[in-house]
Design a protein around this motif. Structure first.
Motif, mmCIF file in Angstrom:
data_model
loop_
_atom_site.group_PDB
_atom_site.id
_atom_site.type_symbol
_atom_site.label_atom_id
_atom_site.label_comp_id
_atom_site.label_asym_id
_atom_site.label_seq_id
_atom_site.Cartn_x
_atom_site.Cartn_y
_atom_site.Cartn_z
ATOM 1 N N PRO A 58 0.603 -1.582 -0.415
ATOM 2 C CA PRO A 58 0.192 -0.087 0.171
ATOM 3 C C PRO A 58 0.491 0.972 0.249
ATOM 4 O O PRO A 58 0.178 2.374 -1.043
ATOM 5 C CB PRO A 58 -0.904 -0.239 1.236
ATOM 6 N N ALA A 59 2.120 1.209 0.456
ATOM 7 C CA ALA A 59 2.910 2.396 0.248
ATOM 8 C C ALA A 59 3.330 3.032 -0.998
ATOM 9 O O ALA A 59 3.220 4.041 -1.105
ATOM 10 C CB ALA A 59 4.543 2.103 1.247
ATOM 11 N N LEU A 60 3.643 1.270 -1.661
ATOM 12 C CA LEU A 60 4.200 1.691 -2.874
ATOM 13 C C LEU A 60 3.178 2.683 -3.808
ATOM 14 O O LEU A 60 3.271 3.595 -4.554
ATOM 15 C CB LEU A 60 4.452 0.800 -3.241
ATOM 16 N N PHE A 61 1.670 1.670 -3.424
ATOM 17 C CA PHE A 61 0.661 2.542 -4.161
ATOM 18 C C PHE A 61 0.563 3.305 -3.983
ATOM 19 O O PHE A 61 0.232 4.392 -4.742
ATOM 20 C CB PHE A 61 -0.584 1.734 -4.374
ATOM 21 N N GLU A 62 0.472 4.032 -2.617
ATOM 22 C CA GLU A 62 0.657 5.705 -2.218
ATOM 23 C C GLU A 62 1.689 6.015 -3.332
ATOM 24 O O GLU A 62 1.500 7.694 -3.313
ATOM 25 C CB GLU A 62 0.731 5.688 -1.141
ATOM 26 N N ALA A 63 2.947 5.903 -3.125
ATOM 27 C CA ALA A 63 4.258 5.792 -4.024
ATOM 28 C C ALA A 63 3.465 6.499 -5.483
ATOM 29 O O ALA A 63 4.600 7.356 -6.275
ATOM 30 C CB ALA A 63 5.290 6.046 -3.361
ATOM 31 N N GLY A 64 2.751 5.663 -6.422
ATOM 32 C CA GLY A 64 2.662 5.609 -7.331
ATOM 33 C C GLY A 64 2.613 4.825 -8.239
ATOM 34 O O GLY A 64 2.264 4.277 -9.681
ATOM 35 N N CYS A 65 2.820 3.263 -7.898
ATOM 36 C CA CYS A 65 3.202 1.729 -8.442
ATOM 37 C C CYS A 65 1.761 1.074 -8.923
ATOM 38 O O CYS A 65 0.195 1.348 -7.540
ATOM 39 C CB CYS A 65 3.802 1.301 -7.102
ATOM 40 N N ARG A 66 1.593 0.618 -9.531
ATOM 41 C CA ARG A 66 0.292 0.584 -10.353
ATOM 42 C C ARG A 66 0.365 -0.861 -10.713
ATOM 43 O O ARG A 66 -0.728 -1.748 -10.962
ATOM 44 C CB ARG A 66 -0.226 0.943 -10.997
ATOM 45 N N THR A 72 3.726 -16.021 -7.046
ATOM 46 C CA THR A 72 2.822 -17.646 -6.772
ATOM 47 C C THR A 72 1.522 -16.867 -7.014
ATOM 48 O O THR A 72 1.015 -15.390 -6.548
ATOM 49 C CB THR A 72 2.981 -18.072 -5.643
ATOM 50 N N VAL A 73 0.175 -17.509 -6.746
ATOM 51 C CA VAL A 73 -0.166 -17.443 -7.029
ATOM 52 C C VAL A 73 -1.273 -16.513 -5.864
ATOM 53 O O VAL A 73 -2.043 -16.640 -5.111
ATOM 54 C CB VAL A 73 -1.644 -18.145 -7.284
ATOM 55 N N ASP A 74 -0.635 -17.261 -4.606
ATOM 56 C CA ASP A 74 -1.201 -17.278 -2.972
ATOM 57 C C ASP A 74 -0.714 -16.036 -3.137
ATOM 58 O O ASP A 74 -1.577 -15.308 -2.203
ATOM 59 C CB ASP A 74 -0.515 -18.326 -1.922
ATOM 60 N N GLU A 75 0.159 -15.751 -3.432
ATOM 61 C CA GLU A 75 1.165 -14.675 -3.123
ATOM 62 C C GLU A 75 0.078 -13.143 -4.331
ATOM 63 O O GLU A 75 -0.028 -12.150 -2.759
ATOM 64 C CB GLU A 75 2.367 -14.556 -3.222
ATOM 65 N N ALA A 76 -0.512 -13.238 -4.820
ATOM 66 C CA ALA A 76 -1.442 -12.397 -5.012
ATOM 67 C C ALA A 76 -2.985 -12.298 -4.947
ATOM 68 O O ALA A 76 -3.064 -11.336 -4.938
ATOM 69 C CB ALA A 76 -1.310 -12.854 -6.768
ATOM 70 N N ILE A 77 -3.506 -13.944 -4.247
ATOM 71 C CA ILE A 77 -4.770 -13.387 -4.042
ATOM 72 C C ILE A 77 -4.689 -13.067 -2.978
ATOM 73 O O ILE A 77 -5.356 -11.465 -2.505
ATOM 74 C CB ILE A 77 -4.796 -14.974 -3.907
ATOM 75 N N LEU A 83 -4.883 -4.929 -2.127
ATOM 76 C CA LEU A 83 -4.509 -4.172 -3.167
ATOM 77 C C LEU A 83 -5.928 -4.186 -4.753
ATOM 78 O O LEU A 83 -5.941 -4.602 -5.470
ATOM 79 C CB LEU A 83 -3.764 -3.504 -3.917
ATOM 80 N N PRO A 84 -7.275 -3.679 -4.097
ATOM 81 C CA PRO A 84 -7.999 -4.122 -4.946
ATOM 82 C C PRO A 84 -7.933 -3.324 -6.548
ATOM 83 O O PRO A 84 -8.564 -4.324 -7.477
ATOM 84 C CB PRO A 84 -9.099 -3.655 -4.421
ATOM 85 N N SER A 85 -7.294 -2.363 -6.831
ATOM 86 C CA SER A 85 -7.595 -1.737 -8.015
ATOM 87 C C SER A 85 -5.929 -1.984 -8.858
ATOM 88 O O SER A 85 -6.365 -1.695 -9.877
ATOM 89 C CB SER A 85 -7.855 -0.166 -8.054
#
Length: 378
Positions: A58-66, A72-77, A83-85
Motif C-alpha cells: 500500500p505504501a508503494l501504491f500511495e507513491a504511484g506504483c500500479r 505465486t498465486v497465493d501471494e497474488a490472492i 490492493l483491489p485496483s
C-alpha cells in the motif's frame, strides 16, 4: 534518520524489526525518476522481500506504483485483498489448477511456455473475452520463459498467440548487477530479436533493479525493481544508492565480564585474549539472523561498532562491548544489528551471501514496527 537510541519506540519486545515506509516510497520515486517515461512496477514477492507486503505494497501504491509482481498465486490472492485496483502479475505462471482463481481475482499470469500459452487461450474461449497475460521469453537465464525452440514455433505460426490480451513481453537479466558483463548487452539484443519475430508489437519489460542502472536502452516500457526498493545494492561490490529500509534491534539479556582465556558460546570457537565485557543479545538463527555471521557480524550502539563473537545460536548471540560506555550497555537495553550503519548489504558481504537472503530470512518472531515520518514516528 531512524532513532537508534536504546529507548526508541518504547517497545517491550525482545527484538524489533523497524521498516521505514518513507524510505520505501522514496526509493520507488527515485527509480521512477531515473526511468523517466518508462513505468516503474514493484516486485513484492516473498512478503515484499521479508519486509511485509501488507504494509509495503500500500505504501508503494500511495507513491504511484500500479503494477506489482509476485511469485505465486497465493501471494497474488493475498495482495489482491490489499490492493483491489492494482495490476498484479504472477511470475510463476499459469500452473495447472489455477485456471479458475486467475480470472476470479483479476490476476495476470506470466506465461512461461507453450503449454501455458495453450491453457490461457482455452481460458479466453471459456471466458468469452481476452484475458490479460504477459509473455515471458527466455534470453539466457534458462530458468523460465519460452525457449528459442518454442519461439521458433511462434514465429512459424503467429496464431499460437491469438486470444489473450498480451500486456507485455518480458525477459530477465542474469547479470544486471555486473554492468561490465557482456551478457547484459547480449540478452538485450536477443530480446529485441525475439520480439521482432512475434509479428505483433508488444510493450516490453527487461530491467530488474540493477537493470535500471544499465542505461536507457534497458528501460523499455516497464521496469520491475525489487531489491533496490528495500535498500539493496544494484551493483555487486558497490555501496547501494538507495535509502536503507530496515533496522533490526534487539534486547541485551545480560552483560558479564569474561576473563582472559575464557571461551564464548557453543564449541568454544572464540576465546578472549584479555578480560572483556560480553553482552548476550536476544536474536539468533531462529529469528533469521544467519548462523554464518558467527564471528563476522557487527552491532551498533549509536555510532559505535561492536563485533559479534562466538557462534550465533538459536535464540541468542554474543557481542563484545568492552569498549562501550557502561551506562549505554545494560540488560533490557537495545543494540542495533541491522540499520544505516550496518546494512543488509554489509551483513551479506560478511556472511558470504547476497542481501536478498539477509532480507528474506528475517523471521516473524520480531515485533515489527512501521514508520513513515523522518523523525521515526509510527
Amino acid at each position: 534518520m531512524l532513532d537508534t537510541s536504546p529507548a526508541a519506540g518504547g517497545s517491550d519486545a525482545a527484538s524489533e524489526l523497524v521498516v521505514d515506509l518513507r524510505a520505501v516510497k522514496q526509493n520507488y520515486l527515485s527509480l521512477q525518476q531515473r526511468l523517466g517515461k518508462s513505468e516503474c512496477a514493484a516486485a513484492v514477492k516473498a512478503d515484499a522481500y521479508g519486509t511485509g507486503a501488507d504494509k509495503v505494497a500500500p505504501a508503494l501504491f500511495e507513491a504511484g506504483c500500479r503494477t506489482f509482481f509476485v511469485a505465486t498465486v497465493d501471494e497474488a490472492i493475498a495482495l489482491r485483498k490489499i490492493l483491489p485496483s492494482a495490476r498484479i502479475a504472477v511470475l510463476n505462471g499459469l500452473l495447472p489448477g489455477t485456471e479458475q482463481v486467475i480470472p476470479e481475482h483479476d490476476l495476470i499470469p506470466v506465461i512461461n511456455d507453450l503449454e501455458q500459452v495453450s491453457r490461457i487461450r482455452e481460458m479466453c474461449v471459456a471466458a468469452g473475452r481476452a484475458l490479460p497475460a504477459m509473455l515471458h521469453i527466455d534470453t539466457g537465464m534458462n530458468r523460465l520463459g519460452l525457449s528459442p525452440d518454442e519461439m521458433d514455433r511462434v514465429a512459424e505460426d503467429p496464431d499460437l498467440l491469438t486470444g489473450p490480451d498480451w500486456l507485455y513481453a518480458i525477459s530477465h537479466l542474469a547479470s544486471g548487477d555486473d554492468p561490465g558483463n557482456p551478457e547484459n548487452a547480449a540478452q538485450l539484443a536477443r530480446f529485441a530479436d525475439q520480439r521482432r519475430r512475434l509479428k505483433r508489437p508488444l510493450r516490453a519489460s527487461l530491467a530488474n533493479s540493477a537493470g535500471i542502472f544499465l542505461g536507457l536502452d534497458y528501460h523499455l516500457d516497464l521496469a520491475r525493481p525489487g531489491f533496490a526498493l528495500y535498500g539493496g545494492r544494484v551493483e555487486d561490490g558497490k555501496p547501494s544508492p538507495m535509502e536503507p529500509v530496515v533496522r533490526l534491534r534487539a534486547r541485551i539479556l545480560q552483560v558479564r565480564t569474561v576473563l582472559a582465556g575464557d571461551s564464548i558460546g557453543y564449541g568454544g570457537t572464540y576465546k578472549v585474549t584479555k578480560d572483556a565485557r560480553i553482552a548476550t543479545v536476544a536474536v539468533g538463527y531462529a529469528d533469521g539472523y544467519l548462523r554464518c555471521l558467527s564471528g563476522k557480524g557487527a552491532a551498533y550502539i549509536g555510532d559505535q561498532r561492536f563485533p559479534v563473537v562466538g557462534r550465533v545460536s538459536m535464540d541468542m548471540l554474543a557481542v563484545d562491548v568492552s569498549h562501550a560506555d557502561p551506562t549505554e550497555v545494560y540488560p533490557g537495553g537495545y543494540i542495533e544489528l541491522l540499520g544505516a550503519h550496518y546494512t543488509v548489504n554489509d551483513a551479506a558481504d560478511d556472511a558470504g551471501t547476497i542481501g536478498y537472503e539477509i532480507l528474506t530470512a528475517l523471521g516473524h518472531r520480531y515485533t515489527r514496527r512501521y514508520i513513515e515520518a523522518a523523525s521515526g514516528e509510527s
